[in-house]
Scaffold this motif. Structure first.
Motif, PDB file in Angstrom:
ATOM      1  N   LEU A   1       0.821  -1.210   0.000  1.00  0.00           N
ATOM      2  CA  LEU A   1       0.000   0.000   0.000  1.00  0.00           C
ATOM      3  C   LEU A   1       0.860   1.267   0.000  1.00  0.00           C
ATOM      4  O   LEU A   1       0.508   2.263  -0.632  1.00  0.00           O
ATOM      5  CB  LEU A   1      -0.943   0.001   1.198  1.00  0.00           C
TER       6      LEU A   1
ATOM      7  N   GLY B   1      -0.054   2.903  -3.314  1.00  0.00           N
ATOM      8  CA  GLY B   1      -1.188   3.759  -2.992  1.00  0.00           C
ATOM      9  C   GLY B   1      -2.429   2.925  -2.713  1.00  0.00           C
ATOM     10  O   GLY B   1      -2.360   1.698  -2.607  1.00  0.00           O
ATOM     11  N   PRO B   2      -3.583   3.575  -2.592  1.00  0.00           N
ATOM     12  CA  PRO B   2      -4.819   2.865  -2.248  1.00  0.00           C
ATOM     13  C   PRO B   2      -5.151   1.753  -3.246  1.00  0.00           C
ATOM     14  O   PRO B   2      -4.994   1.920  -4.458  1.00  0.00           O
ATOM     15  CB  PRO B   2      -5.881   3.965  -2.293  1.00  0.00           C
TER      16      PRO B   2
ATOM     17  N   ILE C   1      -3.987   1.320   8.604  1.00  0.00           N
ATOM     18  CA  ILE C   1      -4.619   1.518   7.302  1.00  0.00           C
ATOM     19  C   ILE C   1      -5.980   2.170   7.507  1.00  0.00           C
ATOM     20  O   ILE C   1      -6.559   2.123   8.590  1.00  0.00           O
ATOM     21  CB  ILE C   1      -4.782   0.204   6.501  1.00  0.00           C
TER      22      ILE C   1
ATOM     23  N   ARG D   1      -9.840   2.629   5.541  1.00  0.00           N
ATOM     24  CA  ARG D   1     -10.726   2.042   4.550  1.00  0.00           C
ATOM     25  C   ARG D   1     -11.748   3.105   4.158  1.00  0.00           C
ATOM     26  O   ARG D   1     -12.310   3.784   4.999  1.00  0.00           O
ATOM     27  CB  ARG D   1     -11.453   0.839   5.140  1.00  0.00           C
TER      28      ARG D   1
ATOM     29  N   MET E   1     -11.779   0.632  -0.654  1.00  0.00           N
ATOM     30  CA  MET E   1     -10.410   1.041  -0.949  1.00  0.00           C
ATOM     31  C   MET E   1      -9.625   1.091   0.358  1.00  0.00           C
ATOM     32  O   MET E   1     -10.089   1.649   1.360  1.00  0.00           O
ATOM     33  CB  MET E   1     -10.386   2.419  -1.625  1.00  0.00           C
TER      34      MET E   1
ATOM     35  N   GLU F   1      -5.998   2.130   2.188  1.00  0.00           N
ATOM     36  CA  GLU F   1      -4.783   2.927   2.046  1.00  0.00           C
ATOM     37  C   GLU F   1      -4.001   2.922   3.353  1.00  0.00           C
ATOM     38  O   GLU F   1      -4.569   2.789   4.432  1.00  0.00           O
ATOM     39  CB  GLU F   1      -5.095   4.350   1.595  1.00  0.00           C
TER      40      GLU F   1
ATOM     41  N   ASN G   1      -1.844   4.269   6.457  1.00  0.00           N
ATOM     42  CA  ASN G   1      -1.878   5.442   7.330  1.00  0.00           C
ATOM     43  C   ASN G   1      -0.583   5.437   8.128  1.00  0.00           C
ATOM     44  O   ASN G   1      -0.423   4.651   9.063  1.00  0.00           O
ATOM     45  CB  ASN G   1      -3.099   5.395   8.255  1.00  0.00           C
TER      46      ASN G   1
END
Length: 115
Positions: free
Chosen positions: A29, A33-34, A64, A66, A74, A76, A78
């Protein structure tokens, strides 16, 4: 017996990141990316259910995020919670710096006595 605090963000982060699959998901990720859950699943040789469980652990630790776009979830990375790990390591670095300074002092005293 050591009692664990009810809220232990650092412990949750370290526990979540202790698994190689979860670290691989975080790396994926961070690099790409997402991604959709199904895209993440396609990169691993395990069931969609297993990948989802790993994602939930990462999500629980705050590593992460959502978001839902229509029917797609999706995922991503964090990076913000990782500052807690960095802070902890920084405190360990400062302890070692003090120990190394003390060792330097002892060595310097020993050299001075032998001169």
């Amino acid at each position: 017996m050591v009692e664990r605090k009810q809220t232990d963000p650092l412990g949750d982060i370290l526990k979540a990141a202790s698994d190689p699959t979860r670290r691989a998901i975080l790396t994926l990720l961070a690099q790409e990316g997402p991604l959709r859950v199904t895209d993440i699943h396609a990169r691993f040789d395990m069931s969609l259910n297993s990948v989802s469980k790993h994602i939930k652990v990462l999500e629980g630790a705050g590593l992460i995020k959502r978001r839902t776009e229509w029917r797609e979830h999706m995922i991503e990375v964090n990076m913000t919670p990782l500052s807690a790990v960095d802070d902890w390591f920084e405190s360990l670095r400062s302890i070692w710096a003090l120990r190394l300074e003390a060792l330097d002092h002892i060595i310097a005293e020993g050299v001075a006595k032998n001169d």
